[in-house]
Design an enzyme around this catalytic site. Sequence first.
Site, PDB file in Angstrom:
ATOM      1  N   HIS A  19       0.839  -1.205   0.000  1.00 46.81           N
ATOM      2  CA  HIS A  19       0.000   0.000   0.000  1.00 46.81           C
ATOM      3  C   HIS A  19       0.874   1.256   0.000  1.00 46.81           C
ATOM      4  CE1 HIS A  19       1.027   0.465   4.180  1.00 46.81           C
ATOM      5  NE2 HIS A  19       0.440  -0.669   4.539  1.00 46.81           N
ATOM      6  N   HIS A  22       4.264   1.315   1.923  1.00 47.01           N
ATOM      7  CA  HIS A  22       5.379   0.600   1.286  1.00 47.01           C
ATOM      8  C   HIS A  22       5.868   1.365   0.054  1.00 47.01           C
ATOM      9  CE1 HIS A  22       2.653  -2.582   3.040  1.00 47.01           C
ATOM     10  NE2 HIS A  22       3.705  -2.597   3.832  1.00 47.01           N
ATOM     11  N   CYS A 127       3.661 -10.017  19.694  1.00 44.97           N
ATOM     12  CA  CYS A 127       2.731  -9.507  18.669  1.00 44.97           C
ATOM     13  C   CYS A 127       3.131 -10.113  17.332  1.00 44.97           C
ATOM     14  CB  CYS A 127       2.769  -7.983  18.588  1.00 44.97           C
ATOM     15  SG  CYS A 127       1.816  -7.385  17.162  1.00 44.97           S
ATOM     16  N   CYS A 130       3.904  -7.488  14.522  1.00 45.37           N
ATOM     17  CA  CYS A 130       5.267  -6.916  14.554  1.00 45.37           C
ATOM     18  C   CYS A 130       6.318  -8.004  14.475  1.00 45.37           C
ATOM     19  CB  CYS A 130       5.532  -6.162  15.854  1.00 45.37           C
ATOM     20  SG  CYS A 130       4.485  -4.757  16.147  1.00 45.37           S
ATOM     21  N   CYS A 144      -0.616  -4.543  21.803  1.00 50.83           N
ATOM     22  CA  CYS A 144       0.523  -4.068  21.024  1.00 50.83           C
ATOM     23  C   CYS A 144       0.413  -2.560  20.817  1.00 50.83           C
ATOM     24  CB  CYS A 144       0.549  -4.784  19.675  1.00 50.83           C
ATOM     25  SG  CYS A 144       1.675  -3.985  18.532  1.00 50.83           S
ATOM     26  N   HIS A 147      -0.131  -2.184  16.809  1.00 50.86           N
ATOM     27  CA  HIS A 147      -1.334  -2.746  16.182  1.00 50.86           C
ATOM     28  C   HIS A 147      -2.583  -2.665  17.057  1.00 50.86           C
ATOM     29  CE1 HIS A 147       1.937  -4.577  13.806  1.00 50.86           C
ATOM     30  NE2 HIS A 147       1.073  -4.496  12.825  1.00 50.86           N
ATOM     31  N   LYS A 295      -5.023   6.903  11.590  1.00 49.85           N
ATOM     32  CA  LYS A 295      -3.977   5.904  11.412  1.00 49.85           C
ATOM     33  C   LYS A 295      -4.391   4.979  10.263  1.00 49.85           C
ATOM     34  CE  LYS A 295      -1.150   2.677  13.746  1.00 49.85           C
ATOM     35  NZ  LYS A 295      -0.941   1.694  14.735  1.00 49.85           N
ATOM     36  N   LYS A 298      -5.191  -2.008   8.210  1.00 48.16           N
ATOM     37  CA  LYS A 298      -6.168  -2.983   7.743  1.00 48.16           C
ATOM     38  C   LYS A 298      -7.444  -2.909   8.562  1.00 48.16           C
ATOM     39  CE  LYS A 298      -4.195  -7.106   5.763  1.00 48.16           C
ATOM     40  NZ  LYS A 298      -3.695  -8.425   6.118  1.00 48.16           N
TER      41      LYS A 298
END
Length: 470
Positions: A19, A22, A127, A130, A144, A147, A295, A298
């Site tokens: 996405h 990246h 996690c 991570c 986490c 996340h 943020k 997903k």
Amino acid sequence: MAKKFYVTTPIYYPNDIPHLGHAYTTIACDVIARWHKQRGDEVFFLTGTDEHGKKIADTAEKNNLTPKQFIDKLIPIFKDYWKKLNIEYDRFVRTTDKDHEKVVQEILQKCYDNGDIYKGEYEGLYCIGCEAYYTEKDASDGKCPIHGKKLEILKEESYFFKLSKYQNFLLDLYKKNPEFISPENKRKEIINRVKEELRDFSISRTSFNWGVKLPFDKKHVAYVWFDALINYLSGIGYLKNKKQFEKFWPADVHVIGKDIIWFHTVYWPAMLKSAGIKTPKKIFAHGWWTVHNQKMGKSAGNSVKIDDLISYAGVDSARYFLLRNAPFGDDGDFSEKALIDRHNNELADKLGNLISRVSGLIEKNGIEKTENKLLEKLNEKEIEKLFEEYKFDKVLNEIFAFIDICNEYVQNKKPWETKDKKVLYELKESILKIGELLLPFIPESAEKITSIFSLNKIKKPEPIFKKIQQ
Ligand code: MSP
């Protein structure tokens, strides 16, 4: 003599398609690589995928596929996106590549022989997102911090790496090489944390087998981060192509996101030191993108897909926006409106107008060679300096300040009245310079600009950047 320059992206988890986040790191590295190539350096640009570990194994299982079947479907998608975004990498390394796996075993063995790896038992909060353990201190609510998901308790026999032994080495490395961790605020954070406490870290797993086997105990597979970091060595041929490795190592810069700075600035140099290998020259941590100030993720369902990113105003405008809208190193916020505004105001209006006006005037009136007073107003030294500091937003700002100067020059000199061929020559040469400076950022458009203004008979082209109605 040509200098060498070795730049890397992190290797991405292929648990989903890439996405905006990246794309951001990869585009930034592409800009850096192109910039150095333009200056005659011999460049190696490495990217790739991080394919082992529990996250990938679990995702594959959910999809009723083996890990290898699952990732083999995703890799061509990653490569296609990098092609679409005009990324010119030299190698796409996969941690399932045989040459990479061999290097991981070699480094493990070296650290082991050096007395830095010992067997123990690990119990802790983990996690999977991570692929990292957390201490109670970092995750006081059992969730986490990145996340927001509940951490799992993992307990297993494990080998450990003696990170604690490297505290002085690391502090000394940061002190002697102030440029090693950038930006500066991140450097301070890391130094404080390293001073506080360095715990040995677990480097193997027995609860699943999707990974590289430890050469000294085949029951264990290497921890995914130990495996992944080594891509920076295997990617340039640590065992397979010694000559190339020796030319390019140490890396000039590992560009990463701020979330993975600890692994790169603490684990990685300690691992290298243990294996008797030089440390990289610089780790640059960029910020994170939010989407409409939320943020991106997903679970929020708001990840910006690369297809969307380039659908608004094209690939070059997306590349331009990402590097222009937030200082590299700070967080940024993405919105379709902000991208289109920059496309319209800066690329279409300022740059686009300059190109079409000047090319049209030259088509009618021609040019005559003269001393270029206009180009003297460009501060190229400053641009070089800003680029070397990775202040891409400021580099672009400087280039666009010169574009403004050129537009004002047209306005003031009125070549449509005076038919002054010398003024048009100055403008043509200045636009060629602008094209050259913009090439790393917007390669496709910059090449068009260069080819339009390099012709003997210059003609007004179709607009390179069409304005977008909102
Ligand atoms: N596999 C590890 C890296 C191993 S490198 C030896 C990993 N992969 S990742 O796919 O999760 O993330 C890769 C990079 O994408 C990170 O540098 C991360 O910061 C970046 N981004 C992911 N989401 C992002 C944003 N929302 N904004 C900017 N970059 C972000 O970590």
